[in-house]
Scaffold this active site. Sequence first.
Site, PDB file in Angstrom:
ATOM      1  N   HIS A  35      -3.835   8.581  -6.143  1.00 20.40           N
ATOM      2  CA  HIS A  35      -3.714   9.061  -4.696  1.00 20.40           C
ATOM      3  C   HIS A  35      -3.431  10.532  -4.867  1.00 20.40           C
ATOM      4  CE1 HIS A  35       0.564   8.210  -5.655  1.00 20.40           C
ATOM      5  NE2 HIS A  35       0.893   8.834  -4.595  1.00 20.40           N
ATOM      6  N   HIS A  67      -0.943   4.100  -8.816  1.00 19.85           N
ATOM      7  CA  HIS A  67      -2.353   3.854  -8.120  1.00 19.85           C
ATOM      8  C   HIS A  67      -2.871   5.318  -7.657  1.00 19.85           C
ATOM      9  CE1 HIS A  67      -4.792   1.332  -5.146  1.00 19.85           C
ATOM     10  NE2 HIS A  67      -5.143   2.705  -5.071  1.00 19.85           N
ATOM     11  N   HIS A  69      -6.213  -0.044  -8.372  1.00 21.69           N
ATOM     12  CA  HIS A  69      -4.941   0.290  -8.724  1.00 21.69           C
ATOM     13  C   HIS A  69      -4.968   1.305 -10.013  1.00 21.69           C
ATOM     14  CE1 HIS A  69      -0.374   0.131  -8.589  1.00 21.69           C
ATOM     15  NE2 HIS A  69      -0.490  -0.471  -9.876  1.00 21.69           N
ATOM     16  N   CYS A  81      -2.485  -0.247  -2.515  1.00 19.10           N
ATOM     17  CA  CYS A  81      -3.656  -1.205  -2.647  1.00 19.10           C
ATOM     18  C   CYS A  81      -4.280  -1.752  -1.395  1.00 19.10           C
ATOM     19  CB  CYS A  81      -3.226  -2.451  -3.641  1.00 19.10           C
ATOM     20  SG  CYS A  81      -3.306  -2.195  -5.704  1.00 19.10           S
TER      21      CYS A  81
END
Lengths: 351, 351
Positions: free
Chosen positions: A169, A167, A116, A55
């Site tokens: 990614h 999160h 998030h 974050c």
Amino acid sequence: MKKFDINEDPHRRYNPLINEWVLVSPHRSKRPWQGQKEPIHSDNLPEYDPTCYLCPGNIRANGMHNPEYEMSFVFENDFAALKQEEIQFDDKATDTFFKAQPERGISRVVCFSPKHNLTLPEMPVEAIENIIRTWQNEYIDLGKIDYINHVQIFENKGSVMGCSNPHPHGQIWAQSSLPTEVEKTQNNLKSYFDKHQSNLLQDYLIEELKLNERIVIENNHFVALVPFWAIWPYETMIISRRHFGKITDFTEEETTDFALILKQLTIKYDNLFETSFPYSSGIHQSPTDGALHPEWQFHMHFYPPLLRSATVKKFMVGYEMLGESQRDITPEKSAEVLRNLSDIHYKNNQL
Amino acid sequence: MKKFDINEDPHRRYNPLINEWVLVSPHRSKRPWQGQKEPIHSDNLPEYDPTCYLCPGNIRANGMHNPEYEMSFVFENDFAALKQEEIQFDDKATDTFFKAQPERGISRVVCFSPKHNLTLPEMPVEAIENIIRTWQNEYIDLGKIDYINHVQIFENKGSVMGCSNPHPHGQIWAQSSLPTEVEKTQNNLKSYFDKHQSNLLQDYLIEELKLNERIVIENNHFVALVPFWAIWPYETMIISRRHFGKITDFTEEETTDFALILKQLTIKYDNLFETSFPYSSGIHQSPTDGALHPEWQFHMHFYPPLLRSATVKKFMVGYEMLGESQRDITPEKSAEVLRNLSDIHYKNNQL
Ligand SMILES: O=P(O)(O)O[C@H]1O[C@H](CO)[C@@H](O)[C@H](O)[C@H]1O
Ligand SMILES: O=P(O)(O)O[C@H]1O[C@H](CO)[C@@H](O)[C@H](O)[C@H]1O
């Protein structure tokens, strides 16, 4: 004698990209499941999690602070599998049984969004376009390093895929050598090209569009389909209609269409079992070794593990590890299921 | 420039059995783990479970009753991935992109013991010898069927390996074609044999015994080691010292020694994290196609997923699926850890 029916009878299918077979057992999807179930994770994550190391503004394992990023954010993996250091290597140390060589490379993490709890299917198309531009920049930036010959862009999504942080990614592992699966693919693309002076995936796509049995989504520039030789129950591949080798060849329109198809495909995935759908995905494209690679065609693989529900996955274990990949539901059936799913995310459907 | 140190620096190792590479990142075992943990299953199972479809006397999904068996018990898989029926197949139906062929075969389940809670490491050696004789009989019985050219004996142990029942059992999938992994192995064994007039695994074993770095257990007739090219953290291979191709070539002494090494290896595995250790294992041996196969050497693979503890496994996901298998701990380190573990099962150690 019964005539072969590909929708009913056990059979093997050939994958020309990697020169391997998969065992298909259409009748087997009826067996009951009493085995391990995957945990269901909460859909109610906060937009910002003070304990998340991805974050904005938060502190990472190495003590560094993430910037207050607003779109995507790239950093070097704090626990990289590859290192940049040049290593002196005595070639004579290798032999038939103990062949080893140092491998140089760079691993990066790409945060897709500052939020998030915002995964690809729920992002605005512009945010996905921004991720694509980030991937393009990374492909250029890493690819131009002289010892980097391959840039692997991928995403592990969901804890069942070994992802330790929800999160949104992905990762990029860039390295000197062509990894095994990429080398296999390149060899097969190359021999097809040498033989036909045309591109394997291009020619395959034309046939798939004619047959129209395994297509999931089409737009002007990309097609998402379940490959004839898919091993995972809901495996898909996105192929560019135009022949080009790498993500940096995208036109503006192609960037938008790729963002659109990524969004639509991942919405369908989430809708399948009304869950944040786990998968590993990744882009296969031209190596960055400086050579021309007319045999390559840009494509992206999605390997999702779920089979029957949000909690029951396909296990690629004993027979699959020792023998051959095996699937229960046919690729045609999977494509039909995915195709018929709504394009609107189930969460936006709930009143 | 730093000199290459195989114990420290990222590198690739070559697997001559399947002609593929693995990425080894020794330094990476230090990274923390915040991801998915596997559930721990109770060690306190009953000797007999009235709801288990493998226990003696119980009823199976197809309505049949298991006999009151006293050693091992073999039956046809009620939800087989392969079928015995002969299928008429028009060869012309295949082409470059849509190559498929019917596959004929038989799947069987082998119960290792009437006792619901007795896994290999806790069995008396005589009971393991009996399993080996059952495997031999099955290899003969299935192998002599004219359309069966390969007999894959394997075990999925533990729910993390997709095993839906803790009752000790394995499977046998016998079929017309050589499965992909076996075909790869055969091709590489064959070209080594053609070149050297000797056996790849035989020659490899001699070198491993000299180096003595990756050996886990030795007895008169078998050696268990962590292969130089292992991909799973605690992967091992059992190789016969004498050159022979198949389980039916065992002498009486070899049967006993194989039972012993199976027991010792699985005891070490259980002791590693003081848990009933999950794995997929299986035997690679000569096909049953009627040809002589001097290139083959009997061996058995163990692919266990656990990495750090009873609950943390290695995920073979994004990079591994798209690129190449990757491991964190070196095979030498794993071998040392396994070698140094006690030969007495942890449960018998507790007072
Ligand atoms: O046959 P089982 O034990 O029900 O099933 C297990 O082993 C099979 C053979 O490796 C796999 O195909 C299945 O995915 C797995 O769940
Ligand atoms: O890098 P991460 O997300 O911590 O780790 C995850 O992805 C990697 C790349 O596919 C794998 O090697 C790891 O096993 C997996 O847990």
